[in-house]
Design an enzyme around this catalytic site. Structure first.
Site, PDB file in Angstrom:
ATOM      1  N   GLY A   1      15.456 118.335  -0.274  1.00  0.00           N
ATOM      2  CA  GLY A   1      15.450 119.194   0.913  1.00  0.00           C
ATOM      3  C   GLY A   1      14.055 119.694   1.248  1.00  0.00           C
ATOM      4  O   GLY A   1      13.168 119.707   0.398  1.00  0.00           O
TER       5      GLY A   1
ATOM      6  N   ASP B   1      15.248 127.239  -3.278  1.00  0.00           N
ATOM      7  CA  ASP B   1      16.187 128.161  -3.924  1.00  0.00           C
ATOM      8  C   ASP B   1      15.578 128.905  -5.122  1.00  0.00           C
ATOM      9  O   ASP B   1      16.220 129.775  -5.689  1.00  0.00           O
ATOM     10  CB  ASP B   1      17.431 127.397  -4.410  1.00  0.00           C
ATOM     11  CG  ASP B   1      18.230 126.794  -3.266  1.00  0.00           C
ATOM     12  OD1 ASP B   1      17.948 127.139  -2.106  1.00  0.00           O
ATOM     13  OD2 ASP B   1      19.133 125.980  -3.548  1.00  0.00           O
TER      14      ASP B   1
ATOM     15  N   THR C   1      11.409 123.781  -4.740  1.00  0.00           N
ATOM     16  CA  THR C   1      12.784 124.235  -4.510  1.00  0.00           C
ATOM     17  C   THR C   1      12.763 125.495  -3.677  1.00  0.00           C
ATOM     18  O   THR C   1      12.159 126.492  -4.067  1.00  0.00           O
ATOM     19  CB  THR C   1      13.545 124.528  -5.818  1.00  0.00           C
ATOM     20  OG1 THR C   1      14.554 125.502  -5.548  1.00  0.00           O
ATOM     21  CG2 THR C   1      12.666 125.069  -6.915  1.00  0.00           C
TER      22      THR C   1
ATOM     23  N   ASP D   1      15.009 119.488  -8.717  1.00  0.00           N
ATOM     24  CA  ASP D   1      15.562 119.040 -10.007  1.00  0.00           C
ATOM     25  C   ASP D   1      15.988 117.576  -9.950  1.00  0.00           C
ATOM     26  O   ASP D   1      15.711 116.796 -10.872  1.00  0.00           O
ATOM     27  CB  ASP D   1      16.736 119.942 -10.430  1.00  0.00           C
ATOM     28  CG  ASP D   1      17.836 120.004  -9.376  1.00  0.00           C
ATOM     29  OD1 ASP D   1      17.563 119.812  -8.180  1.00  0.00           O
ATOM     30  OD2 ASP D   1      18.999 120.251  -9.766  1.00  0.00           O
TER      31      ASP D   1
ATOM     32  N   ARG E   1      22.057 127.370  -3.371  1.00  0.00           N
ATOM     33  CA  ARG E   1      23.250 126.630  -3.818  1.00  0.00           C
ATOM     34  C   ARG E   1      23.841 127.233  -5.085  1.00  0.00           C
ATOM     35  O   ARG E   1      25.023 127.482  -5.163  1.00  0.00           O
ATOM     36  CB  ARG E   1      22.792 125.207  -4.132  1.00  0.00           C
ATOM     37  CG  ARG E   1      23.563 124.117  -3.473  1.00  0.00           C
ATOM     38  CD  ARG E   1      23.272 122.824  -4.182  1.00  0.00           C
ATOM     39  NE  ARG E   1      22.131 122.107  -3.645  1.00  0.00           N
ATOM     40  CZ  ARG E   1      22.234 121.117  -2.762  1.00  0.00           C
ATOM     41  NH1 ARG E   1      23.401 120.776  -2.308  1.00  0.00           N
ATOM     42  NH2 ARG E   1      21.159 120.482  -2.365  1.00  0.00           N
TER      43      ARG E   1
ATOM     44  N   ARG F   1      17.626 112.046   0.493  1.00  0.00           N
ATOM     45  CA  ARG F   1      18.482 112.177  -0.690  1.00  0.00           C
ATOM     46  C   ARG F   1      19.053 110.798  -0.971  1.00  0.00           C
ATOM     47  O   ARG F   1      18.942 109.885  -0.147  1.00  0.00           O
ATOM     48  CB  ARG F   1      19.601 113.175  -0.426  1.00  0.00           C
ATOM     49  CG  ARG F   1      19.095 114.582  -0.099  1.00  0.00           C
ATOM     50  CD  ARG F   1      20.218 115.609  -0.204  1.00  0.00           C
ATOM     51  NE  ARG F   1      19.819 116.904   0.314  1.00  0.00           N
ATOM     52  CZ  ARG F   1      19.152 117.829  -0.366  1.00  0.00           C
ATOM     53  NH1 ARG F   1      18.782 117.599  -1.609  1.00  0.00           N
ATOM     54  NH2 ARG F   1      18.864 118.991   0.173  1.00  0.00           N
ATOM     55  N   GLY F   2      19.674 110.633  -2.130  1.00  0.00           N
ATOM     56  CA  GLY F   2      20.332 109.355  -2.419  1.00  0.00           C
ATOM     57  C   GLY F   2      19.583 108.548  -3.463  1.00  0.00           C
ATOM     58  O   GLY F   2      18.352 108.561  -3.518  1.00  0.00           O
TER      59      GLY F   2
ATOM     60  N   ASP G   1      15.259 127.742  -8.029  1.00  0.00           N
ATOM     61  CA  ASP G   1      16.209 127.547  -9.134  1.00  0.00           C
ATOM     62  C   ASP G   1      15.665 126.677 -10.264  1.00  0.00           C
ATOM     63  O   ASP G   1      16.417 126.256 -11.143  1.00  0.00           O
ATOM     64  CB  ASP G   1      17.547 126.966  -8.602  1.00  0.00           C
ATOM     65  CG  ASP G   1      17.367 125.653  -7.868  1.00  0.00           C
ATOM     66  OD1 ASP G   1      16.226 125.182  -7.743  1.00  0.00           O
ATOM     67  OD2 ASP G   1      18.384 125.100  -7.416  1.00  0.00           O
TER      68      ASP G   1
HETATM   69  N1  LIG Z   1      20.191 112.174 -11.973  1.00  0.00           N
HETATM   70  C1  LIG Z   1      19.353 111.499 -11.173  1.00  0.00           C
HETATM   71  N2  LIG Z   1      18.802 110.339 -11.572  1.00  0.00           N
HETATM   72  C2  LIG Z   1      17.948 109.668 -10.775  1.00  0.00           C
HETATM   73  N3  LIG Z   1      17.585 110.068  -9.539  1.00  0.00           N
HETATM   74  C3  LIG Z   1      18.085 111.210  -9.077  1.00  0.00           C
HETATM   75  C4  LIG Z   1      19.001 111.993  -9.866  1.00  0.00           C
HETATM   76  N4  LIG Z   1      19.337 113.086  -9.157  1.00  0.00           N
HETATM   77  C5  LIG Z   1      18.678 112.977  -7.978  1.00  0.00           C
HETATM   78  N5  LIG Z   1      17.931 111.871  -7.942  1.00  0.00           N
HETATM   79  C6  LIG Z   1      17.127 111.425  -6.796  1.00  0.00           C
HETATM   80  O1  LIG Z   1      16.122 112.361  -6.458  1.00  0.00           O
HETATM   81  C7  LIG Z   1      16.012 112.509  -5.043  1.00  0.00           C
HETATM   82  C8  LIG Z   1      16.129 113.962  -4.654  1.00  0.00           C
HETATM   83  O2  LIG Z   1      17.280 114.549  -5.261  1.00  0.00           O
HETATM   84  P1  LIG Z   1      18.102 115.712  -4.542  1.00  0.00           P
HETATM   85  O3  LIG Z   1      18.564 115.233  -3.219  1.00  0.00           O
HETATM   86  O4  LIG Z   1      19.109 116.200  -5.501  1.00  0.00           O
HETATM   87  O5  LIG Z   1      17.021 116.823  -4.217  1.00  0.00           O
HETATM   88  P2  LIG Z   1      16.144 117.708  -5.185  1.00  0.00           P
HETATM   89  O6  LIG Z   1      14.952 116.945  -5.644  1.00  0.00           O
HETATM   90  O7  LIG Z   1      16.993 118.289  -6.260  1.00  0.00           O
HETATM   91  O8  LIG Z   1      15.609 118.815  -4.183  1.00  0.00           O
HETATM   92  P3  LIG Z   1      16.412 120.076  -3.584  1.00  0.00           P
HETATM   93  O9  LIG Z   1      17.545 120.398  -4.491  1.00  0.00           O
HETATM   94  O10 LIG Z   1      15.393 121.154  -3.553  1.00  0.00           O
HETATM   95  O11 LIG Z   1      16.833 119.666  -2.234  1.00  0.00           O
HETATM   96  C9  LIG Z   1      17.100 111.646  -4.432  1.00  0.00           C
HETATM   97  O12 LIG Z   1      16.534 110.463  -3.945  1.00  0.00           O
HETATM   98  C10 LIG Z   1      18.032 111.385  -5.579  1.00  0.00           C
HETATM   99  O13 LIG Z   1      18.684 110.150  -5.509  1.00  0.00           O
HETATM  100  O1  LIG Z   2      21.618 120.089   4.148  1.00  0.00           O
HETATM  101  P1  LIG Z   2      20.706 119.476   3.156  1.00  0.00           P
HETATM  102  O2  LIG Z   2      19.458 118.925   3.728  1.00  0.00           O
HETATM  103  O3  LIG Z   2      21.380 118.523   2.245  1.00  0.00           O
HETATM  104  O4  LIG Z   2      20.190 120.638   2.214  1.00  0.00           O
HETATM  105  C1  LIG Z   2      20.901 121.765   1.861  1.00  0.00           C
HETATM  106  C2  LIG Z   2      20.535 122.235   0.483  1.00  0.00           C
HETATM  107  O5  LIG Z   2      19.209 122.009   0.123  1.00  0.00           O
HETATM  108  C3  LIG Z   2      18.640 123.179  -0.409  1.00  0.00           C
HETATM  109  O6  LIG Z   2      17.763 123.669   0.553  1.00  0.00           O
HETATM  110  C4  LIG Z   2      17.823 122.911  -1.636  1.00  0.00           C
HETATM  111  O7  LIG Z   2      18.608 122.527  -2.690  1.00  0.00           O
HETATM  112  C5  LIG Z   2      19.814 124.126  -0.663  1.00  0.00           C
HETATM  113  O8  LIG Z   2      19.501 125.463  -0.551  1.00  0.00           O
HETATM  114  C6  LIG Z   2      20.813 123.670   0.333  1.00  0.00           C
HETATM  115  O9  LIG Z   2      22.110 123.817  -0.126  1.00  0.00           O
HETATM  116 MG   LIG Z   3      18.248 119.957  -6.299  1.00  0.00          MG
END
Ligand SMILES: Nc1ncnc2c1ncn2[C@@H]1O[C@H](COP(=O)(O)OP(=O)(O)OP(=O)(O)O)[C@@H](O)[C@H]1O
Ligand SMILES: O=P(O)(O)OC[C@H]1O[C@](O)(CO)[C@@H](O)[C@@H]1O
Ligand SMILES: [Mg+2]
Length: 441
Positions: free
Chosen positions: A89, A211, A209, A181, A256, A155-156, A213
């Site tokens: 995000g 959040d 992040t 994370d 979250r 994401r993904g 977190d």
């Molecule tokens: N357990 C995992 N193993 C490998 N890749 C992962 C895993 N979890 C998440 N990723 C990859 O990391 C990228 C970002 O993950 P995610 O969408 O959960 O956001 P984030 O980095 O946690 O940030 P935020 O929570 O602040 O939005 C995505 O492309 C996702 O596929």
């Molecule tokens: O709607 P999106 O882009 O998936 O992101 C929403 C989430 O991403 C965050 O901004 C970061 O984890 C959360 O606070 C919120 O739940």
């Molecule tokens: Mg995350």
């Protein structure tokens, strides 16, 4: 969580044999109250009883490697190509971090090339091999004035082998992953494949992040900007609810699993009557439930302001178990749910409420970083560059108790930073709102 000193050792690719551009500047520097030398360490804990509880000499209690420039570095800058990717995000300050990394690598280390992978880890997938962009000083000149990320995000899941192939195709020696994370888990999968293929590639994370977190970081970059922006919306519903006969203001903020934005924004305005966060369950019904308390407050004061974090009260909602592309739970809308339930209740008891509900989530996280966060971002960027050029890998840079330090990547995903219901932040919230420690439970 109990740590041993060995858990905090960060990985290096090998011996540092090249002179750093900072060698001369560092030649006379020693640890002082304002500087930690590269061979010194920073304590994890800062409380006397906790330090004593380890029962070992001070140099064996858990401590972090200090961040900052080294006299010698691992990579030969003239032969080094660097990649940058932003994932997950949005968060204020992403562009500041990208810009800081590019400026430091270009102006001081003078590396061969810097490329940005577009749209998060997707930009490293096989079918996106052309989606790199050259990151020059010109390309990053004013990007800090805008929110979001010039590289895009996503994401993904992506195949880690394909991602390593992309690093090889673009001859990347160092990859900076700016993300949360999930991104750090993705980065660790990448490191596993790099190791299996015995490649000499450093992967360094800059934790992101909105959040707040992620653990082992005082506050994450962009967090201050986010809660400062959130205060505008709380102030708006406060004014709206004040002007109505039975005014109810509700603001839903991101968070979250952790209610830091809600707590800080509420404390900043200091007009909220209820702050609801994921860490503290609450009930709606009964004499001490939220609905009754809101009604009582309205009868006494004519006005109620509620700040609710998006992850609060999820047990009150019907959940269909849906996940987003990265596997994160899709949350129920607690803000709309509360708005409806509170409106129904107050209407039933004849109070004819005027309910103002705001969900400014994306308006908050998409803004440019404020001056404080910009400083923080550029300093994190410098620390990340120094760590990577010195050959650190599977490592993230954070600020911990005002010091910039290196943390093994696995630790940052090991647990979540959350508001402690027994801690002093939540106590401040209880003091400011006057709400009870628990209700309806
Ligand atoms: N357990 C995992 N193993 C490998 N890749 C992962 C895993 N979890 C998440 N990723 C990859 O990391 C990228 C970002 O993950 P995610 O969408 O959960 O956001 P984030 O980095 O946690 O940030 P935020 O929570 O602040 O939005 C995505 O492309 C996702 O596929
Ligand atoms: O709607 P999106 O882009 O998936 O992101 C929403 C989430 O991403 C965050 O901004 C970061 O984890 C959360 O606070 C919120 O739940
Ligand atoms: Mg995350």
């Amino acid at each position: 969580m109990s740590l041993a000193l060995d858990d905090l050792r960060v990985r290096s690719l090998g011996a540092c044999e090249y002179d750093s551009p900072f060698a001369e500047m560092l030649s006379t520097k020693r640890t002082s109250p304002h500087y930690v030398a590269e061979d010194d360490r920073v304590l994890v804990d800062d409380t006397v009883s906790v330090l004593l509880s380890h029962g070992v000499p001070i140099d064996q209690v858990p401590s972090f490697e200090a961040a900052g420039p080294r006299k010698k570095i691992y990579f030969d800058p003239a032969e080094t190509t660097v990649g940058i990717v932003t994932c997950g995000g949005l968060c204020p300050g992403l562009n500041d971090v990208i810009r800081g990394i590019v400026q430091e690598l270009t102006e001081h280390y003078r590396v061969k090339r810097i490329v940005g992978f577009r749209n998060g880890f997707k930009g490293l997938a096989k079918d996106a091999r052309n989606s790199v962009t050259d990151l020059t000083l010109d390309a990053v000149r004013d990007i800090n004035n805008d929110g979001g990320t010039i590289l895009g995000s996503s994401r993904g899941a992506q195949d880690p082998d394909e991602m390593v192939d992309s690093l090889l195709i673009h001859e990347v020696d160092v990859l900076f992953v700016i993300g949360g994370d999930g991104s750090m888990r993705g980065a660790m999968r990448l490191v596993e494949r790099v190791d299996e293929r015995e490649l000499d590639i450093s992967v360094v994370g800059v934790p992101k992040t909105i959040d707040n977190d992620l653990p082992y970081t005082d506050q994450s970059f962009g967090f201050q900007t986010a809660f400062a922006r959130a205060t505008d919306f709380i102030a708006s519903v406060f004014i709206e609810s004040q002007a109505a006969e039975h005014g109810v203001g509700i603001v839903k903020l991101m968070g979250r699993h952790s209610g830091f934005i809600a707590c800080y924004a509420a404390l900043s305005v200091n007009e909220a009557n209820f702050v609801l966060i994921p860490e503290v369950p609450f009930g709606l019904d009964g004499d001490d439930g939220l609905l009754c308390r809101v009604e009582n407050r309205l009868r006494e004061h004519g006005q109620v302001v509620i700040v609710v974090a998006e992850g609060a009260g999820q047990d009150l909602l019907e959940c269909d178990g849906a996940k987003d592309a990265s596997g994160n739970d899709k949350l129920g809308d607690i803000g709309l749910f509360l708005k409806d339930r509170i409106t129904d209740r107050l209407t039933e008891v004849g109070l004819a409420p005027t309910v103002r509900y705001l969900d400014p989530s994306y308006a908050i996280r998409s803004v440019a970083a404020n001056a404080y966060d910009s400083v923080y971002c550029v300093r994190l960027a410098h620390a990340a560059v120094h760590a990577a050029m010195a050959g650190r890998t599977q490592t993230v840079v954070v600020r911990w108790r005002r010091r910039f330090v290196h943390v093994p990547m696995a630790l940052i995903t090991g647990h979540r930073n959350q508001v402690d219901p027994d801690g002093d932040l939540w106590m401040s919230v209880l003091e400011a709102t006057g709400q009870p420690a628990t209700f309806g439970r």
